[in-house]
Design a protein around this motif. Structure first.
Motif, PDB file in Angstrom:
ATOM      1  N   SER A  24       0.768  -1.204   0.257  1.00  0.00           N
ATOM      2  CA  SER A  24       0.061   0.022  -0.060  1.00  0.00           C
ATOM      3  C   SER A  24       0.827   1.373   0.216  1.00  0.00           C
ATOM      4  O   SER A  24       0.339   2.291  -0.239  1.00  0.00           O
ATOM      5  N   ALA A  25       2.039   1.063   0.175  1.00  0.00           N
ATOM      6  CA  ALA A  25       3.029   2.156   0.186  1.00  0.00           C
ATOM      7  C   ALA A  25       3.183   2.935  -0.961  1.00  0.00           C
ATOM      8  O   ALA A  25       3.264   2.157  -2.091  1.00  0.00           O
ATOM      9  N   LYS A  26       3.425   4.191  -1.234  1.00  0.00           N
ATOM     10  CA  LYS A  26       3.463   4.943  -2.298  1.00  0.00           C
ATOM     11  C   LYS A  26       4.964   5.439  -2.238  1.00  0.00           C
ATOM     12  O   LYS A  26       5.701   6.159  -1.320  1.00  0.00           O
ATOM     13  N   LEU A  27       5.531   5.697  -3.611  1.00  0.00           N
ATOM     14  CA  LEU A  27       6.673   6.311  -3.707  1.00  0.00           C
ATOM     15  C   LEU A  27       6.676   7.839  -3.791  1.00  0.00           C
ATOM     16  O   LEU A  27       5.747   8.370  -4.490  1.00  0.00           O
ATOM     17  N   THR A  28       7.361   8.562  -2.909  1.00  0.00           N
ATOM     18  CA  THR A  28       7.160   9.885  -2.792  1.00  0.00           C
ATOM     19  C   THR A  28       8.456  10.743  -2.534  1.00  0.00           C
ATOM     20  O   THR A  28       9.501   9.843  -2.222  1.00  0.00           O
ATOM     21  N   ASP A  29       8.582  12.068  -2.570  1.00  0.00           N
ATOM     22  CA  ASP A  29       9.555  12.966  -2.147  1.00  0.00           C
ATOM     23  C   ASP A  29      10.877  12.306  -2.965  1.00  0.00           C
ATOM     24  O   ASP A  29      12.019  12.130  -2.627  1.00  0.00           O
ATOM     25  N   PHE A  30      10.427  12.414  -4.451  1.00  0.00           N
ATOM     26  CA  PHE A  30      11.746  11.932  -5.306  1.00  0.00           C
ATOM     27  C   PHE A  30      12.858  12.974  -5.501  1.00  0.00           C
ATOM     28  O   PHE A  30      12.549  14.158  -5.286  1.00  0.00           O
ATOM     29  N   VAL A  31      14.045  12.388  -5.709  1.00  0.00           N
ATOM     30  CA  VAL A  31      15.142  13.353  -6.193  1.00  0.00           C
ATOM     31  C   VAL A  31      15.710  12.684  -7.237  1.00  0.00           C
ATOM     32  O   VAL A  31      15.757  11.410  -7.502  1.00  0.00           O
ATOM     33  N   LEU A  32      16.497  13.343  -8.150  1.00  0.00           N
ATOM     34  CA  LEU A  32      17.104  12.976  -9.341  1.00  0.00           C
ATOM     35  C   LEU A  32      18.497  13.506  -9.353  1.00  0.00           C
ATOM     36  O   LEU A  32      18.610  14.694  -9.121  1.00  0.00           O
ATOM     37  N   ASN A  47      27.904  13.810 -13.933  1.00  0.00           N
ATOM     38  CA  ASN A  47      28.323  14.994 -13.832  1.00  0.00           C
ATOM     39  C   ASN A  47      28.321  15.231 -12.208  1.00  0.00           C
ATOM     40  O   ASN A  47      28.977  16.415 -11.870  1.00  0.00           O
ATOM     41  N   ASP A  48      27.693  14.513 -11.452  1.00  0.00           N
ATOM     42  CA  ASP A  48      27.619  14.628  -9.957  1.00  0.00           C
ATOM     43  C   ASP A  48      27.560  13.428  -9.296  1.00  0.00           C
ATOM     44  O   ASP A  48      26.728  12.874  -8.693  1.00  0.00           O
ATOM     45  N   ILE A  49      28.721  12.881  -9.162  1.00  0.00           N
ATOM     46  CA  ILE A  49      29.031  11.650  -8.602  1.00  0.00           C
ATOM     47  C   ILE A  49      28.703  11.546  -7.146  1.00  0.00           C
ATOM     48  O   ILE A  49      28.421  10.374  -6.433  1.00  0.00           O
ATOM     49  N   SER A  50      28.828  12.846  -6.892  1.00  0.00           N
ATOM     50  CA  SER A  50      28.663  12.910  -5.110  1.00  0.00           C
ATOM     51  C   SER A  50      27.156  13.117  -4.578  1.00  0.00           C
ATOM     52  O   SER A  50      26.774  13.122  -3.618  1.00  0.00           O
ATOM     53  N   GLU A  51      26.194  12.931  -5.662  1.00  0.00           N
ATOM     54  CA  GLU A  51      24.861  13.386  -5.366  1.00  0.00           C
ATOM     55  C   GLU A  51      24.643  14.605  -4.873  1.00  0.00           C
ATOM     56  O   GLU A  51      23.681  14.480  -3.711  1.00  0.00           O
ATOM     57  N   SER A  52      24.996  15.823  -5.071  1.00  0.00           N
ATOM     58  CA  SER A  52      25.177  16.845  -4.273  1.00  0.00           C
ATOM     59  C   SER A  52      23.860  17.923  -4.816  1.00  0.00           C
ATOM     60  O   SER A  52      23.459  18.806  -4.168  1.00  0.00           O
ATOM     61  N   GLU A  53      23.546  17.570  -6.034  1.00  0.00           N
ATOM     62  CA  GLU A  53      22.436  18.285  -6.660  1.00  0.00           C
ATOM     63  C   GLU A  53      21.418  17.720  -7.154  1.00  0.00           C
ATOM     64  O   GLU A  53      21.547  17.095  -8.338  1.00  0.00           O
ATOM     65  N   ASP A  54      20.245  18.031  -6.585  1.00  0.00           N
ATOM     66  CA  ASP A  54      18.841  17.468  -7.272  1.00  0.00           C
ATOM     67  C   ASP A  54      18.505  18.286  -8.538  1.00  0.00           C
ATOM     68  O   ASP A  54      18.117  19.328  -8.202  1.00  0.00           O
ATOM     69  N   ILE A  55      18.166  17.382  -9.632  1.00  0.00           N
ATOM     70  CA  ILE A  55      17.948  18.026 -10.640  1.00  0.00           C
ATOM     71  C   ILE A  55      16.525  17.934 -10.976  1.00  0.00           C
ATOM     72  O   ILE A  55      16.225  17.958 -12.220  1.00  0.00           O
ATOM     73  N   SER A  56      15.516  17.221 -10.263  1.00  0.00           N
ATOM     74  CA  SER A  56      14.290  16.820 -10.666  1.00  0.00           C
ATOM     75  C   SER A  56      13.457  18.135 -11.083  1.00  0.00           C
ATOM     76  O   SER A  56      12.447  17.820 -11.942  1.00  0.00           O
ATOM     77  N   LYS A  57      13.822  19.201 -10.661  1.00  0.00           N
ATOM     78  CA  LYS A  57      13.049  20.560 -11.174  1.00  0.00           C
ATOM     79  C   LYS A  57      13.617  21.180 -12.227  1.00  0.00           C
ATOM     80  O   LYS A  57      13.091  21.690 -12.826  1.00  0.00           O
ATOM     81  N   THR A  58      14.937  21.175 -12.293  1.00  0.00           N
ATOM     82  CA  THR A  58      15.675  21.777 -13.406  1.00  0.00           C
ATOM     83  C   THR A  58      15.449  21.025 -14.848  1.00  0.00           C
ATOM     84  O   THR A  58      15.897  21.342 -15.873  1.00  0.00           O
ATOM     85  N   GLU A  59      15.246  19.534 -14.790  1.00  0.00           N
ATOM     86  CA  GLU A  59      15.349  18.791 -15.933  1.00  0.00           C
ATOM     87  C   GLU A  59      14.094  18.017 -15.932  1.00  0.00           C
ATOM     88  O   GLU A  59      13.939  16.652 -15.529  1.00  0.00           O
ATOM     89  N   PRO A  60      12.835  18.507 -15.891  1.00  0.00           N
ATOM     90  CA  PRO A  60      11.446  18.156 -15.784  1.00  0.00           C
ATOM     91  C   PRO A  60      11.165  16.778 -16.878  1.00  0.00           C
ATOM     92  O   PRO A  60      10.613  16.089 -16.094  1.00  0.00           O
ATOM     93  N   GLU A  61      11.675  17.080 -17.931  1.00  0.00           N
ATOM     94  CA  GLU A  61      11.351  15.913 -18.923  1.00  0.00           C
ATOM     95  C   GLU A  61      12.041  14.599 -18.588  1.00  0.00           C
ATOM     96  O   GLU A  61      11.314  13.517 -18.695  1.00  0.00           O
ATOM     97  N   ILE A  62      13.289  14.850 -18.386  1.00  0.00           N
ATOM     98  CA  ILE A  62      14.008  13.477 -17.739  1.00  0.00           C
ATOM     99  C   ILE A  62      13.376  13.141 -16.544  1.00  0.00           C
ATOM    100  O   ILE A  62      13.504  11.986 -16.379  1.00  0.00           O
ATOM    101  N   PHE A  63      13.152  13.921 -15.526  1.00  0.00           N
ATOM    102  CA  PHE A  63      12.522  13.288 -14.175  1.00  0.00           C
ATOM    103  C   PHE A  63      11.337  12.748 -14.564  1.00  0.00           C
ATOM    104  O   PHE A  63      11.257  11.710 -14.011  1.00  0.00           O
ATOM    105  N   GLN A  64      10.270  13.170 -15.356  1.00  0.00           N
ATOM    106  CA  GLN A  64       9.290  12.371 -15.666  1.00  0.00           C
ATOM    107  C   GLN A  64       9.355  11.341 -16.305  1.00  0.00           C
ATOM    108  O   GLN A  64       8.629  10.176 -15.751  1.00  0.00           O
ATOM    109  N   GLU A  65      10.330  11.169 -17.213  1.00  0.00           N
ATOM    110  CA  GLU A  65      10.570   9.728 -17.693  1.00  0.00           C
ATOM    111  C   GLU A  65      11.355   8.730 -16.846  1.00  0.00           C
ATOM    112  O   GLU A  65      10.780   7.573 -16.691  1.00  0.00           O
TER     113      GLU A  65
END
Length: 495
Positions: free
Chosen positions: A441-449, A454-472
Motif C-alpha cells: 500500500s506504500a507509495k513512492l514519494t519525495d523523489f530526487v534525481l 556530472n555529479d558523482i557525489s549526489e549533491s544537486e537534485d535536478i528533478s525540477k531543473t530537468e523536468p522531462e528527464i525527471f518524468q521519464e
C-alpha cells in the motif's frame, strides 16, 4: 528434505540441454564436455571483500593504504568506476551475485542472523533450493567449483534443514556462516564440506587463499574451475598482522585505524599469493573479478564493536546500509590472465548481477529459465563497450537514509521515500505475511534525481531543473519498483 536430490532434479530441468550422465553412487551430475570445449572455457575466480569501501584501494584513491597486487590487476585489466553490488548489506548482496537476480526475488532483504525465532519470520530466511546459481550453472558445462570464505546465505548454517553451499553447486566448500570468529586471527568457526574444522592458526584472508590453492593443487582432472573467494576482511571484528599494523601507525589517527589499513593490505597480499600461484602453474586462461559486497561500515555505528571501521567511501555520499552511492557502488576490477581484452578505466555501468549471464556466455552454459536482472558484459571485455538496457533498482527496507528505493538508468539515478497515509514507512528487516499488505500500500514519494556522470557525489537534485528527464525516470522507476515488489518472496511460517 533431501536438498541434494532437489538440486539434481532442477539441474536436469534447467540445464538439460547439456550432454551428461547421472552418477547414481554420488547422486550428482557428471558432465562430459569434449576437450575442445574445455580448452576454450576460461577458469573463473570471483574475489569478494566484505565492507570494503569505494575509496579503500590505492588505485581508487586511498592516500595511505597500499594495495599493489590489486592495483596491478586494475592497471593491466579493467578498472570499473561504475561497478555496483546488488545490495548495500552482505547477505542480499551475496545472493544477488550468485543468482543474477535482485535479492528481493529470493526473499533476502537484510543480513541473515542466526536461528533465534523472530516475529517477522527472519529466522526462516535462506537462499532457497530452487534458486539457480553461478556454480550450479557452470557445473552443468563441466566446471569444478569451490567456495572459500564467508557464506552468509542461510540462517541455519551447516544444517540439513536448509540448503548449504554444496546444494548450490559447490564441489568443495570451506566457509563460515558470517564473520570469522572470534576475529580474523586464529578463527575457530570454519566448516569444511559439513565438518567443523576448529581453530586455525593465522589470519582469515591468508587461510582461505591457502585452502583455495590446496584445492587447486588437489584437482585430479583438467576441468576448468570456478573459484569464489569471499574474504571476511575488512569487516569487524578486525585483526591484522602486527608488522603491517606497525607499518601504518605513523600515518594513522590511532591504532584502530592502522589495524584497518593493515587489514586491507593483508587481503591484497593474499590476492598476490593466489595470482603468483596461477602464474606458477601456467593457468593462463583465468578470468578474475574483484569487488566488495557493499560499502564501508560507519565508525562506531554499533558501539565499540565497530571501533576499527575506518573504511572510505571516497567521493561518494553515504556508507554501508545507505541507498546513496556509497552503499553499493564499490571497487570493481576485471582481469583476464592470458587473454588480450580491452584494458583501461571504464565508466560503463556494471553490476554484480551481470556476472552470471557473463559467465554463461563465456562458458557456453545455458541461462537459467527465470527472470534475470543482470546482463552479459562480454562486449566490455572484447571492445570496452557495454551499454546496459536494464535499469538497476534497489529496494532496501532497512536503509539508514530516508529514501529506501533507488534506481540507476544510464547517467541518471532517482530515489524515493516510501509513505503510507503520508507517513514514512518504518524500517524493517524482512518481507513476510504480516507486513506485505502494508508495504504494497506504500507509495513512492519525495523523489530526487541526480546526474551521476556530472555529479558523482549526489549533491544537486535536478528533478525540477530537468523536468522531462525527471518524468521519464519517475515513470520507469514506478514500473520497475512495482515489478520488483510483485516478484519479491514473502516469508510465511510453516509454508
Amino acid at each position: 528434505m533431501n536438498f541434494r536430490l532437489i538440486k539434481l532434479i532442477l539441474l536436469l530441468a534447467v540445464f538439460g540441454s547439456v550432454s551428461c550422465k547421472s552418477n547414481k553412487a554420488s547422486n550428482t551430475l557428471v558432465v562430459e564436455p569434449n576437450q575442445t570445449e574445455v580448452s576454450k572455457q576460461p577458469n573463473i575466480i570471483v574475489l569478494l571483500c566484505d565492507d570494503l569501501g569505494y575509496g579503500d584501494l590505492s588505485s581508487f584513491g586511498h592516500p595511505i593504504i597500499k594495495t599493489e597486487n590489486l592495483d596491478k590487476l586494475a592497471s593491466t585489466g579493467i578498472k570499473l568506476t561504475n561497478f555496483y553490488s546488488t545490495a548495500p548489506v552482505c547477505s542480499p548482496s551475496r545472493a544477488g551475485l550468485l543468482t543474477g537476480r535482485s535479492p528481493n526475488r529470493a526473499g533476502i532483504y537484510d543480513f541473515i542472523p542466526g536461528i533465534k525465532k523472530s516475529p517477522d519470520n527472519r529466522d526462516l530466511v535462506h537462499l532457497q533450493a530452487h534458486e539457480q546459481t553461478i556454480p550450479a550453472m557452470l557445473k552443468s558445462v563441466g566446471y569444478a567449483t569451490c567456495l572459500v570464505g564467508k557464506w552468509h546465505c542461510s540462517s541455519r548454517f551447516n544444517s540439513d534443514i536448509q540448503p548449504q553451499p554444496n546444494d548450490f553447486g559447490f564441489d568443495h566448500w570451506f566457509a563460515t556462516h558470517n564473520n570469522a570468529a572470534p576475529s580474523h586471527q586464529n578463527p575457530n568457526n570454519f566448516v569444511r564440506n559439513g565438518e567443523e574444522v576448529g581453530e586455525i592458526e593465522g589470519f582469515s584472508s591468508q587461510i582461505i587463499v591457502r585452502e583455495a590453492i590446496n584445492w587447486l593443487n588437489n584437482k585430479k582432472d583438467n576441468k576448468p574451475f570456478f573459484l569464489e573467494v569471499t574474504f571476511h576482511e575488512p569487516h569487524e571484528p578486525i585483526a591484522s598482522p602486527e608488522d603491517l599494523v606497525q607499518k601504518y601507525l605513523p600515518f594513522a589517527k590511532n591504532r584502530e585505524q592502522a589495524e584497518y589499513f593493515a587489514n586491507v593490505e593483508n587481503v591484497d597480499l593474499a590476492v598476490g599469493r593466489l595470482i603468483s600461484y596461477l602464474k606458477e602453474k601456467n593457468l593462463d586462461n583465468t578470468l578474475i573479478v574483484f569487488s566488495s559486497d557493499n560499502g564501508p561500515e560507519t565508525l562506531l555505528r554499533y558501539g565499540e564493536k565497530a571501533r576499527h571501521s575506518y573504511g572510505s567511501p571516497g567521493v561518494l555520499k553515504g556508507m554501508k546500509l545507505w541507498t546513496n552511492e556509497a552503499g553499493f557502488r564499490v571497487p570493481g576490477i576485471v582481469n583476464w590472465i592470458g587473454k588480450e581484452t580491452f584494458s583501461g578505466t571504464s565508466d560503463k555501468v556494471v553490476s554484480a548481477l551481470d556476472l552470471l549471464p557473463t559467465f554463461a556466455e563465456l562458458s557456453g552454459a545455458k541461462l537459467p529459465d527465470r527472470i534475470l536482472d543482470g546482463e552479459s558484459f562480454v562486449s566490455l571485455l572484447n571492445t570496452g563497450d557495454f551499454n546496459r538496457t536494464k535499469p538497476l533498482i534497489w529496494a532496501f527496507y532497512d536503509a539508514i537514509n530516508e529514501r529506501m528505493v533507488a534506481m540507476r538508468h544510464g547517467d541518471y539515478k532517482i530515489m524515493a521515500r516510501l509513505d503510507v497515509d503520508n507517513k514514512p514507512v518504518a524500517n524493517f528487516h524482512n518481507l513476510y505475511d504480516g507486513n506485505i499488505d502494508y508495504i504494497k500500500s506504500a507509495k513512492l514519494t519525495d523523489f530526487v534525481l541526480f546526474n551521476l556522470k556530472n555529479d558523482i557525489s549526489e549533491s544537486e537534485d535536478i528533478s525540477k531543473t530537468e523536468p522531462e528527464i525527471f518524468q521519464e525516470m519517475k515513470a520507469e522507476f514506478e514500473i520497475q519498483y512495482k515489478n520488483l515488489l510483485d516478484g519479491s518472496h514473502v516469508w510465511v511460517r510453516n509454508e
